[in-house]
Design a protein around this motif. Structure first.
Motif, PDB file in Angstrom:
ATOM      1  N   THR A   1       0.813  -1.218   0.000  1.00  0.00           N
ATOM      2  CA  THR A   1       0.000   0.000   0.000  1.00  0.00           C
ATOM      3  C   THR A   1       0.842   1.262   0.000  1.00  0.00           C
ATOM      4  O   THR A   1       0.362   2.332  -0.329  1.00  0.00           O
ATOM      5  CB  THR A   1      -0.912   0.011   1.243  1.00  0.00           C
ATOM      6  OG1 THR A   1      -0.093  -0.134   2.414  1.00  0.00           O
ATOM      7  CG2 THR A   1      -1.900  -1.120   1.190  1.00  0.00           C
ATOM      8  N   THR A   2       2.126   1.149   0.393  1.00  0.00           N
ATOM      9  CA  THR A   2       2.969   2.333   0.425  1.00  0.00           C
ATOM     10  C   THR A   2       4.338   1.985  -0.124  1.00  0.00           C
ATOM     11  O   THR A   2       4.794   0.849  -0.053  1.00  0.00           O
ATOM     12  CB  THR A   2       3.146   2.853   1.864  1.00  0.00           C
ATOM     13  OG1 THR A   2       3.733   1.819   2.661  1.00  0.00           O
ATOM     14  CG2 THR A   2       1.825   3.279   2.471  1.00  0.00           C
TER      15      THR A   2
ATOM     16  N   VAL B   1     -13.486   3.133  -0.532  1.00  0.00           N
ATOM     17  CA  VAL B   1     -13.343   4.145   0.520  1.00  0.00           C
ATOM     18  C   VAL B   1     -11.860   4.374   0.795  1.00  0.00           C
ATOM     19  O   VAL B   1     -11.080   3.427   0.920  1.00  0.00           O
ATOM     20  CB  VAL B   1     -14.069   3.702   1.807  1.00  0.00           C
ATOM     21  CG1 VAL B   1     -13.729   4.638   2.968  1.00  0.00           C
ATOM     22  CG2 VAL B   1     -15.579   3.672   1.572  1.00  0.00           C
ATOM     23  N   THR B   2     -11.494   5.623   0.879  1.00  0.00           N
ATOM     24  CA  THR B   2     -10.136   6.005   1.233  1.00  0.00           C
ATOM     25  C   THR B   2     -10.212   7.069   2.321  1.00  0.00           C
ATOM     26  O   THR B   2     -11.292   7.363   2.836  1.00  0.00           O
ATOM     27  CB  THR B   2      -9.373   6.523  -0.004  1.00  0.00           C
ATOM     28  OG1 THR B   2      -8.002   6.743   0.336  1.00  0.00           O
ATOM     29  CG2 THR B   2      -9.982   7.807  -0.544  1.00  0.00           C
TER      30      THR B   2
ATOM     31  N   ARG C   1      -3.430   4.310  -4.256  1.00  0.00           N
ATOM     32  CA  ARG C   1      -2.753   5.608  -4.320  1.00  0.00           C
ATOM     33  C   ARG C   1      -3.511   6.588  -5.207  1.00  0.00           C
ATOM     34  O   ARG C   1      -3.720   7.746  -4.853  1.00  0.00           O
ATOM     35  CB  ARG C   1      -1.329   5.435  -4.840  1.00  0.00           C
ATOM     36  CG  ARG C   1      -0.499   6.724  -4.755  1.00  0.00           C
ATOM     37  CD  ARG C   1       0.904   6.559  -5.263  1.00  0.00           C
ATOM     38  NE  ARG C   1       0.964   6.420  -6.708  1.00  0.00           N
ATOM     39  CZ  ARG C   1       1.327   5.318  -7.348  1.00  0.00           C
ATOM     40  NH1 ARG C   1       1.670   4.243  -6.672  1.00  0.00           N
ATOM     41  NH2 ARG C   1       1.366   5.263  -8.659  1.00  0.00           N
ATOM     42  N   ARG C   2      -3.971   6.098  -6.357  1.00  0.00           N
ATOM     43  CA  ARG C   2      -4.745   6.953  -7.252  1.00  0.00           C
ATOM     44  C   ARG C   2      -6.084   7.326  -6.634  1.00  0.00           C
ATOM     45  O   ARG C   2      -6.587   8.449  -6.821  1.00  0.00           O
ATOM     46  CB  ARG C   2      -4.954   6.245  -8.603  1.00  0.00           C
ATOM     47  CG  ARG C   2      -5.742   7.046  -9.626  1.00  0.00           C
ATOM     48  CD  ARG C   2      -5.078   8.372  -9.930  1.00  0.00           C
ATOM     49  NE  ARG C   2      -5.895   9.226 -10.790  1.00  0.00           N
ATOM     50  CZ  ARG C   2      -5.935  10.538 -10.717  1.00  0.00           C
ATOM     51  NH1 ARG C   2      -5.200  11.179  -9.806  1.00  0.00           N
ATOM     52  NH2 ARG C   2      -6.690  11.246 -11.518  1.00  0.00           N
ATOM     53  N   LEU C   3      -6.660   6.423  -5.872  1.00  0.00           N
ATOM     54  CA  LEU C   3      -7.929   6.693  -5.197  1.00  0.00           C
ATOM     55  C   LEU C   3      -7.760   7.851  -4.217  1.00  0.00           C
ATOM     56  O   LEU C   3      -8.597   8.765  -4.154  1.00  0.00           O
ATOM     57  CB  LEU C   3      -8.399   5.439  -4.475  1.00  0.00           C
ATOM     58  CG  LEU C   3      -9.842   5.428  -3.968  1.00  0.00           C
ATOM     59  CD1 LEU C   3     -10.809   5.310  -5.134  1.00  0.00           C
ATOM     60  CD2 LEU C   3     -10.051   4.271  -2.996  1.00  0.00           C
TER      61      LEU C   3
ATOM     62  N   LEU D   1      -8.401  13.890  -3.071  1.00  0.00           N
ATOM     63  CA  LEU D   1      -7.825  15.214  -2.833  1.00  0.00           C
ATOM     64  C   LEU D   1      -8.100  16.185  -3.975  1.00  0.00           C
ATOM     65  O   LEU D   1      -8.223  17.389  -3.766  1.00  0.00           O
ATOM     66  CB  LEU D   1      -6.305  15.083  -2.625  1.00  0.00           C
ATOM     67  CG  LEU D   1      -5.860  14.330  -1.368  1.00  0.00           C
ATOM     68  CD1 LEU D   1      -4.350  14.112  -1.391  1.00  0.00           C
ATOM     69  CD2 LEU D   1      -6.265  15.091  -0.116  1.00  0.00           C
ATOM     70  N   GLU D   2      -8.209  15.654  -5.199  1.00  0.00           N
ATOM     71  CA  GLU D   2      -8.360  16.512  -6.376  1.00  0.00           C
ATOM     72  C   GLU D   2      -9.801  16.932  -6.633  1.00  0.00           C
ATOM     73  O   GLU D   2     -10.067  18.060  -7.065  1.00  0.00           O
ATOM     74  CB  GLU D   2      -7.842  15.775  -7.623  1.00  0.00           C
ATOM     75  CG  GLU D   2      -6.337  15.502  -7.613  1.00  0.00           C
ATOM     76  CD  GLU D   2      -5.936  14.523  -8.705  1.00  0.00           C
ATOM     77  OE1 GLU D   2      -6.844  14.071  -9.457  1.00  0.00           O
ATOM     78  OE2 GLU D   2      -4.736  14.208  -8.808  1.00  0.00           O
TER      79      GLU D   2
END
Length: 558
Positions: free
Chosen positions: A215-216, A482-483, A546-548, A553-554
């Protein structure tokens, strides 16, 4: 009534030893020829024997071009490729990189490397320069197979890393050695009948470097041995009784760097089912073409990809009834999705499958699963559920804990990453999966959450999966992920990324109210709701976490 009960029992699949009898018969012939007992785990020798057993069998199809290849053709071409690798100087433990779409030629160096004990490193061909550089710095490949469009970039990073690797392109390119030239240049007079695979210890010899979808940070490479996969992969067919050919044709949607593709590349010649793959991107339309044209009987899919394929307004264009078995995995699988698939293809068995690169295959077997379960323990693993805080074993049912697994199928190590390896293994080589599960009284296991994906709101841990399963109950929601977004006071605020069902006018307030009416105050969608056309996916069709988070944020959140 008794007759109906008996008929129902006859139709149920239960775990049995048929696949092991089949593998024992096949590998006993391999051992009888070589005289080496451990060759029963030598993937290269097993696959070579499988090619010889049925030369006219259609082993693979590229659905984008309708190219077919028989086992006889694959036998000849893989042996020629292995001879070339050997004459080039490749030995056990050297690394060969494969980074190309799933065309017919891709499998040839794959099997050739298994013959020789050469390590296969399937690499995502969409990686950028720095990502590739980091990958090659670890693997230090001797030989790289790719498409000509990627070769100049690869040569630049090889120069940066001072690596002396040879680049072979599958297609023609300027000033490059292509695949046909490679076979011509390094071949010799050894016949297919005279060729002998390398002898090595399958328990210690690495077969593959399998990407892990961490995930990271940069992905790690799970070093998987020949013995690992020889033991675990047959368990996928533990409930079947017809061998060879427990199924007719497998549809492969993932690129080779992901475990779901690797499993089918290994098992298709051994179990003798045709592998349907494609050199094109597997979009919804292309997937429909493959299914309608070739009628595959089996596939492994992520829930996100499956939701795309079964959109109510579109699915009538595709005949899913050809599938005998669909396995869903890669992320949490909702019972709603399983029931939706069964509603329009009732004769298809749909299983909630749990697997990961480090397990080298599936983690449980599914036999008449209760709703929500991933299955029961496999014979090749030992299992523990461990309390995250006390690190003590959980012995009672219905109490969640981290799943720890041990056995000969567990991967060897994270390649050239001793720190990560040490961190993920407990004492006595118990592998800590990083996933929370609980079990019921009958030892059926249920996935709860990926520990690293848990959101932390104040002092509360929030499960994205729990939120997703609630939101999916809304009839106007096709898919959801969900993020979380960072908050300086509270930690993380949950955000729901929602795909609407066609024809439904769903509002953010409806989604929030649904969560409010079903979950506690700490689990509310304080980060908001955004509506997207589709959930972003990785190349393996898992949710692109990551894209989620970037989307959250965008985009404007309601």
């Amino acid at each position: 009534m008794l007759r109906l009960v008996i008929r129902k029992m006859e139709n149920q699949k239960r775990a049995n030893d048929s696949v092991h009898w089949y593998m024992n018969e096949l590998t006993s012939r391999v051992v009888a020829e070589s005289g080496i007992p451990t060759d029963r785990f030598h993937l290269g020798k097993i696959i070579l024997q499988s090619f010889k057993d049925d030369p006219e069998f259609t082993m693979q199809i590229n659905g984008a071009t309708d190219e077919h290849e028989t086992s006889k053709s694959a036998l000849e071409r893989t042996v020629r490729c292995a001879i070339c690798m050997r004459n080039l100087g490749l030995e056990k433990g050297d690394v060969v990189v494969l980074m190309a779409p799933n065309h017919i030629d891709l499998a040839i160096p794959f099997y050739a490397a298994l013959y020789l004990g050469v390590i296969i490193s399937p690499v995502d061909r969409t990686l950028g320069f720095q990502e590739l550089k980091a990958t090659f710095r670890v693997s230090s490949p001797r030989l790289i197979f790719c498409q000509s469009e990627k070769a100049p970039e690869i040569q630049l990073l090889l120069n940066d890393l001072d690596l002396n690797a040879e680049i072979i392109t599958f297609d023609k390119g300027d000033y490059l050695c292509d695949f046909d030239d490679f076979i011509s240049k390094y071949n010799d007079d050894t016949s297919t009948e005279e060729f002998k695979p390398a002898d090595f210890d399958p328990e210690d010899t690495i077969a593959l470097l399998v990407s892990t979808s961490g995930t990271t940070g940069l992905p790690k490479a799970a070093a998987v041995t020949h013995k690992n996969m020889a033991i675990t992969t047959p368990y996928i067919w533990i409930r079947d009784t017809k061998f060879p050919a427990p199924t007719r044709m497998a549809m492969v949607m993932s690129p080779l760097q992901w475990l779901t593709a690797i499993i089918n590349f290994i098992l298709s010649p051994i179990m003798r089912y045709t592998r349907l793959q494609t050199s094109e991107q597997c979009t919804q339309e292309h997937a429909y073409h493959l299914i309608n044209t070739y009628k595959p009987s089996y596939m492994i899919s992520s829930p996100t990809m499956m939701n795309t394929l079964i959109k109510p307004d579109d699915r009538e264009r595709c005949d899913f009834s050809c599938f005998e078995l669909i396995m869903l995995g890669g992320s949490a699988v909702s019972q709603v999705l399983i029931e939706e698939i069964k509603s329009f293809t009732p004769n298809t068995e749909v299983l909630n499958a749990y697997g990961m690169s480090e397990l080298t295959s599936i983690g449980f077997h599914g036999a008449n699963l209760p709703p929500g379960s991933c299955g029961q323990p496999l014979g090749c693993f030992q299992y523990r559920l461990v309390n995250l805080e006390t690190q003590k074993d959980i012995t009672e049912p219905n109490v969640p804990g981290e799943l720890w697994v041990k056995g000969p199928g567990i991967f060897k190590e994270y390649y050239k990453n001793p720190e990560a390896t040490e961190e993920t293994f407990a004492e006595d080589r118990w592998f800590k999966t990083g996933d929370t599960f609980y079990r019921d009284e009958n030892w059926y296991f249920y996935f709860v959450e990926r520990i690293k994906l848990l959101l932390k709101y104040k002092s509360n841990q929030i499960s994205p999966v729990e939120l997703e399963l609630v939101i999916l109950q809304h009839p106007g929601v096709l898919d959801v992920a969900v993020t979380g977004v960072s908050d300086p006071e509270c930690g993380e605020l949950p955000v729901a990324c929602v795909v609407k069902q066609p024809g439904y006018n769903v509002t953010a307030e409806e989604i929030k109210d649904l969560v409010k009416n079903n979950l506690s105050d700490a689990k509310q969608l304080r980060g908001g709701v955004i509506f997207v056309e589709q959930i972003p996916m990785t190349a393996s069709t898992k949710v692109h976490r990551r894209r989620l988070k970037e989307l959250a944020l965008e985009m404007d959140r309601a």
